[in-house]
Scaffold this active site. Structure first.
Site, PDB file in Angstrom:
ATOM      1  CB  CYS A 147      -3.662  -7.446  -5.892  1.00  0.00           C
ATOM      2  SG  CYS A 147      -5.344  -6.903  -6.251  1.00  0.00           S
ATOM      3  CG  HIS A 289       0.765  -3.288  -4.974  1.00  0.00           C
ATOM      4  ND1 HIS A 289       0.550  -4.265  -5.914  1.00  0.00           N
ATOM      5  CD2 HIS A 289      -0.456  -3.038  -4.423  1.00  0.00           C
ATOM      6  CE1 HIS A 289      -0.733  -4.603  -5.924  1.00  0.00           C
ATOM      7  NE2 HIS A 289      -1.370  -3.861  -5.037  1.00  0.00           N
ATOM      8  CG  HIS A 324      -4.535  -2.709  -9.431  1.00  0.00           C
ATOM      9  ND1 HIS A 324      -3.920  -3.943  -9.554  1.00  0.00           N
ATOM     10  CD2 HIS A 324      -4.776  -2.538  -8.103  1.00  0.00           C
ATOM     11  CE1 HIS A 324      -3.813  -4.486  -8.358  1.00  0.00           C
ATOM     12  NE2 HIS A 324      -4.322  -3.662  -7.453  1.00  0.00           N
TER      13      HIS A 324
END
Lengths: 395, 123
Positions: A147, A289, A324
């Site tokens: 990620c 994040h 996400h």
């Protein structure tokens, strides 16, 4: 002396918009595109609506090898090139840094029935297509760091310009894991936000909330054009702001969970601050994040406490708006973040009511303030940590 | 569906073009710019659709130029090519020989004939 690096183009295809105007409209009007997954009704997804590859790229014979994640990525590149208004001559010598993931949407494509189905899983196929379509032939690198991938692609582009290897770098990525397999893999790993039938799809996901467990998977693509400052000025480019620092690190502690002491994420940000030659107190906003998994949120809160002792920067989490985007999240969030900073908006963390920490200034209402310096953070499986420091002006 | 229709559909999919842009007389390489990887995809698709093993050198006339270069000048060209490409008619071979200087000669009808011949010769 090192070169200075500015952002001169942004291209996006995201669940809350495909242009700067659409994104700002969505943020101001609390518009998201969360919906129940067709594969599991207890899972929320954040898809991109009305995406037609042909509308951007027209006929392209290699498109048969491209899953949606890569199509989104390639179209974001096209939009970034158009936004930056760079000539074909400049493009030819530009560098390309593509951040991508393991491509879990490929399994619906029956790749075993094609002679060259392997192209659909080779990580540098999007890079080939981008070079093939737009004639970009400079430095080239495909980055796959879970990620953190697309944020690190921007970081690597930044470093190459800073050191003088290239004048212009196209950096970003894209991802889509909303397929049956993608949802199943996430579900099995217990990382998804789950809701029952009575819960509100649009207003349940709340990163950094004590009650929130898990994230909403999203999809999209985002690319930035980075450029050496004098090169940008000489051609009269629109300048969004300056990238002044980047760093990365790896916890190496657990293949999925972050280290909640935030030891190496802290080190990562300290390194970036040092390279940018700024003090933590100069940071005005943090684009966390902020996945909304318990361990990520605890780790990031610890990280913020480790670093910011005297000053409390605004903390926001754009995943509450787009979900996400996995390997694409860093570039997508940086693109949205820059658009918002230009308009002096710090977007709220949607649905956050009961924060995991009472002393951290989470942004719970859209806040209209000028931000000079912001940090963008991405953390991936493996304990993969990355951050970029962005300055919202150029002296 | 007949062989031609299936082939048109396969090629339209591989090249991301409309089926209307393809007919029996279309040159696959000269007109459609099919590259080696596209012919590879075509080969795999023919194999899967018609359940036949495709010998690419013959089906796509890949070894034509090589054969023409290597052939003993005392041999009858027509007969030799008929043996190499038994799926092609005498008149088609003459057509090909007259067309060599204009570029790659492979037409959709050659592939159609290859499939037809192969299906037939296997019973």
């Amino acid at each position: 002396m090192d070169n200075r690096v500015v952002v001169t183009g942004i291209g996006i295809i995201l669940p809350i918009g495909k242009t700067e105007q659409e994104v700002i409209h969505s943020i101001k009007n609390d518009v998201v595109n969360f919906q129940r997954s067709s594969f599991r009704k207890d899972v929320i997804v954040s898809p991109v609506e009305d995406f037609d590859f042909k509308a951007y790229i027209k006929a392209y014979k290699y498109s048969r090898y491209l899953p949606k994640s890569w199509r989104l990525t390639i179209c974001a590149v096209k939009k970034a090139i158009e936004d930056a208004k760079i000539s074909q001559k400049i493009l030819e010598n530009s560098s390309l840094f593509v951040g991508i993931g393991p491509n879990v949407d490929v399994f619906d494509m029956q790749i075993e029935q094609k002679a060259l189905g392997i192209l659909s899983i080779l990580p540098n196929t999007p890079s080939f297509c981008i070079s093939n379509l737009f004639s970009i032939h400079g430095e080239n690198l495909t980055i796959s760091t879970a990620c953190s991938s697309s944020l690190q692609s921007i970081g690597e582009g930044f470093l190459r310009i800073k050191k003088g290897d290239t004048k212009v770098a196209l950096c970003g990525g894209g991802d889509s894991r909303l397929s049956n397999l993608g949802i199943s893999l996430y579900y099995n790993a217990r990382v998804l936000k789950l809701i029952d039938e009575s819960q509100d799809v649009k207003n349940s996901y709340a990163p950094f909330d004590k009650k929130n467990m898990g994230f909403v998977p999203g999809e999209g693509g985002a690319f930035l054009v980075l450029e050496e400052l004098s090169h940008a000025k000489k051609r009269g480019a629109k300048i969004y702001g300056e990238i002044i620092g980047y760093s990365s690190s790896m916890d190496g502690l657990n293949p999925t969970a972050p280290d909640t002491s935030a030891k190496y994420p802290t080190k990562c940000i300290e390194n970036a601050l040092e390279k940018a030659n700024i003090d933590p107190n100069e940071i005005d906003a943090i684009f966390a994040h902020g996945t909304g998994t318990k361990l990520n949120d605890i780790m990031e809160i610890k990280l913020i406490k480790n670093l910011f002792v005297n000053k409390n920067p605004y903390i926001t989490a754009l995943k509450s708006w787009i979900g996400h985007l996995a390997s694409g999240c860093g570039a997508a969030e940086m693109a949205i973040g820059i658009f918002c900073l230009k308009k002096n908006i710090i977007p709220k963390i949607r649905n956050l009511k009961d924060p995991r920490d009472d002393f951290i200034p989470f942004v719970i209402h859209n806040t209209y303030r000028q931000v000079n310096i912001a940090i963008f953070q991405s953390f991936g499986f493996g304990g993969q940590n990355a951050c970029i420091i962005f300055k919202n002006s150029v002296d | 569906m007949d062989i031609l229709d299936v082939l048109k559909k396969i090629i339209a999919d591989i090249m991301d073009i409309d089926e209307q842009e393809i007919d029996r007389e279309t040159y696959l390489i000269r007109d459609l710019n099919m590259e080696s990887i596209d012919l590879l995809e075509l080969s795999v698709a023919i194999n899967s659709q018609f359940k036949i093993d495709v010998e690419d050198d013959k089906a796509f006339l890949k070894d034509l130029r090589f054969i023409l270069k290597e052939i003993d000048h005392n041999t009858s060209l027509d007969n030799y090519l008929s043996n190499q490409y038994p799926h092609l008619s005498k008149s088609r071979i003459d057509e090909i020989l007259a067309d060599l200087e204009n570029g790659p000669v492979l037409k959709l009808k050659d592939v159609e004939q290859y499939i037809n011949y192969t299906l037939h010769s296997h019973g």
